[in-house]
Design a protein around this motif. Structure first.
Motif, PDB file in Angstrom:
ATOM      1  N   LEU A 294      46.971  29.264  43.081  1.00 18.30           N
ATOM      2  CA  LEU A 294      47.257  30.673  43.346  1.00 18.30           C
ATOM      3  C   LEU A 294      48.345  31.199  42.407  1.00 18.30           C
ATOM      4  O   LEU A 294      48.235  32.300  41.856  1.00 18.30           O
ATOM      5  N   PHE A 295      49.391  30.423  42.217  1.00 16.17           N
ATOM      6  CA  PHE A 295      50.482  30.825  41.335  1.00 16.17           C
ATOM      7  C   PHE A 295      49.999  30.977  39.894  1.00 16.17           C
ATOM      8  O   PHE A 295      50.285  31.987  39.230  1.00 16.17           O
ATOM      9  N   ALA A 296      49.260  29.992  39.410  1.00 14.10           N
ATOM     10  CA  ALA A 296      48.800  30.024  38.020  1.00 14.10           C
ATOM     11  C   ALA A 296      47.862  31.206  37.768  1.00 14.10           C
ATOM     12  O   ALA A 296      48.004  31.920  36.771  1.00 14.10           O
ATOM     13  N   THR A 297      46.911  31.422  38.667  1.00 13.21           N
ATOM     14  CA  THR A 297      45.979  32.527  38.465  1.00 13.21           C
ATOM     15  C   THR A 297      46.674  33.881  38.596  1.00 13.21           C
ATOM     16  O   THR A 297      46.365  34.817  37.858  1.00 13.21           O
ATOM     17  N   LEU A 298      47.633  33.979  39.488  1.00  8.12           N
ATOM     18  CA  LEU A 298      48.374  35.226  39.628  1.00  8.12           C
ATOM     19  C   LEU A 298      49.184  35.514  38.367  1.00  8.12           C
ATOM     20  O   LEU A 298      49.240  36.657  37.898  1.00  8.12           O
ATOM     21  N   MET A 299      49.788  34.495  37.792  1.00  8.92           N
ATOM     22  CA  MET A 299      50.536  34.690  36.548  1.00  8.92           C
ATOM     23  C   MET A 299      49.616  35.117  35.413  1.00  8.92           C
ATOM     24  O   MET A 299      49.975  35.964  34.580  1.00  8.92           O
ATOM     25  N   MET A 300      48.406  34.559  35.365  1.00  8.84           N
ATOM     26  CA  MET A 300      47.455  34.959  34.333  1.00  8.84           C
ATOM     27  C   MET A 300      47.053  36.419  34.507  1.00  8.84           C
ATOM     28  O   MET A 300      46.974  37.167  33.522  1.00  8.84           O
ATOM     29  N   VAL A 301      46.803  36.844  35.731  1.00  7.96           N
ATOM     30  CA  VAL A 301      46.422  38.229  35.983  1.00  7.96           C
ATOM     31  C   VAL A 301      47.563  39.172  35.620  1.00  7.96           C
ATOM     32  O   VAL A 301      47.349  40.214  34.987  1.00  7.96           O
ATOM     33  N   ILE A 302      48.777  38.815  35.995  1.00  6.29           N
ATOM     34  CA  ILE A 302      49.931  39.659  35.659  1.00  6.29           C
ATOM     35  C   ILE A 302      50.115  39.725  34.144  1.00  6.29           C
ATOM     36  O   ILE A 302      50.336  40.806  33.580  1.00  6.29           O
ATOM     37  N   GLY A 303      50.005  38.597  33.465  1.00  2.19           N
ATOM     38  CA  GLY A 303      50.114  38.583  32.000  1.00  2.19           C
ATOM     39  C   GLY A 303      49.034  39.428  31.339  1.00  2.19           C
ATOM     40  O   GLY A 303      49.300  40.152  30.373  1.00  2.19           O
ATOM     41  N   GLY A 304      47.816  39.352  31.848  1.00  2.64           N
ATOM     42  CA  GLY A 304      46.732  40.177  31.319  1.00  2.64           C
ATOM     43  C   GLY A 304      46.997  41.656  31.530  1.00  2.64           C
ATOM     44  O   GLY A 304      46.728  42.482  30.654  1.00  2.64           O
ATOM     45  N   GLY A 305      47.537  41.999  32.694  1.00  2.15           N
ATOM     46  CA  GLY A 305      47.862  43.398  32.968  1.00  2.15           C
ATOM     47  C   GLY A 305      48.938  43.924  32.043  1.00  2.15           C
ATOM     48  O   GLY A 305      48.853  45.052  31.531  1.00  2.15           O
ATOM     49  N   ILE A 306      49.955  43.115  31.803  1.00  2.00           N
ATOM     50  CA  ILE A 306      51.021  43.524  30.878  1.00  2.00           C
ATOM     51  C   ILE A 306      50.467  43.682  29.464  1.00  2.00           C
ATOM     52  O   ILE A 306      50.783  44.648  28.760  1.00  2.00           O
ATOM     53  N   SER A 307      49.621  42.759  29.054  1.00  2.00           N
ATOM     54  CA  SER A 307      49.033  42.839  27.723  1.00  2.00           C
ATOM     55  C   SER A 307      48.153  44.075  27.573  1.00  2.00           C
ATOM     56  O   SER A 307      48.157  44.723  26.518  1.00  2.00           O
ATOM     57  N   ILE A 308      47.393  44.415  28.611  1.00  2.00           N
ATOM     58  CA  ILE A 308      46.567  45.627  28.566  1.00  2.00           C
ATOM     59  C   ILE A 308      47.447  46.858  28.450  1.00  2.00           C
ATOM     60  O   ILE A 308      47.163  47.781  27.685  1.00  2.00           O
ATOM     61  N   PHE A 309      48.533  46.888  29.207  1.00  2.00           N
ATOM     62  CA  PHE A 309      49.440  48.034  29.143  1.00  2.00           C
ATOM     63  C   PHE A 309      50.021  48.192  27.742  1.00  2.00           C
ATOM     64  O   PHE A 309      50.084  49.301  27.200  1.00  2.00           O
TER      65      PHE A 309
END
Length: 153
Positions: free
Chosen positions: A47-62
């Motif tokens: 859960l932690f790893a996938t959440l970090m990936m999603v957050i990183g992807g969101g920041i990169s998209i922004f």
């Protein structure tokens, strides 16, 4: 690049904190059994790893969207650009000197080309970053449902 150096710096700290939490969790829930504790820890780690990936992807998209909306400025000013053409460092057709208006037109075209390249790179980055959201998000939901079922038992 700064984000990568911060990640490399803080990754060992996060790992150590996670190990400490795992030890405390294991000691606290000794009555559940070793296998159940390991299963819970594995679920939380995923859960932690996938959440970090999603957050990183969101920041990169922004960040890519910001480059798409407002590309960074062209780094070379007109005087430097003009100097290159007048020094003969760039081959000119028919070996004649370009007028200032022609050099200005070439400069404006170079600036516009750089902005277009930046926009294209930003679009490409958005598509790549979507992978960091679309791929781990179903895994996150699956393990979150698994965690809820483990909690109900």
């Amino acid at each position: 690049m700064v984000a990568f150096s911060l990640l490399v710096t803080f990754l060992p700290v996060v790992f150590i904190i996670f190990v400490i939490i795992a030890i405390v969790y294991g000691k606290k829930n000794k009555e559940m059994g070793d296998e159940a504790v390991i299963r819970h820890l594995y679920t939380y780690l995923v859960l932690f790893a996938t959440l970090m990936m999603v957050i990183g992807g969101g920041i990169s998209i922004f960040m890519a969207a910001a480059d798409l909306v407002s590309p960074p400025s062209y780094y070379q000013n007109f005087e430097d650009f003009k100097q290159i053409y007048h020094d003969g460092k760039v081959p000119v057709e028919n070996s004649e000197k370009l007028s200032d208006e022609q050099v200005r037109a070439k400069y404006e075209q170079a600036v516009e080309d750089e902005k277009n390249r930046t926009r294209e790179r930003a679009k490409n980055q958005i598509i790549k970053s979507l992978g960091f959201i679309v791929i781990p998000l179903p895994i996150f939901f699956y393990f979150n449902n698994m965690r809820k079922k483990q909690s109900d038992i």
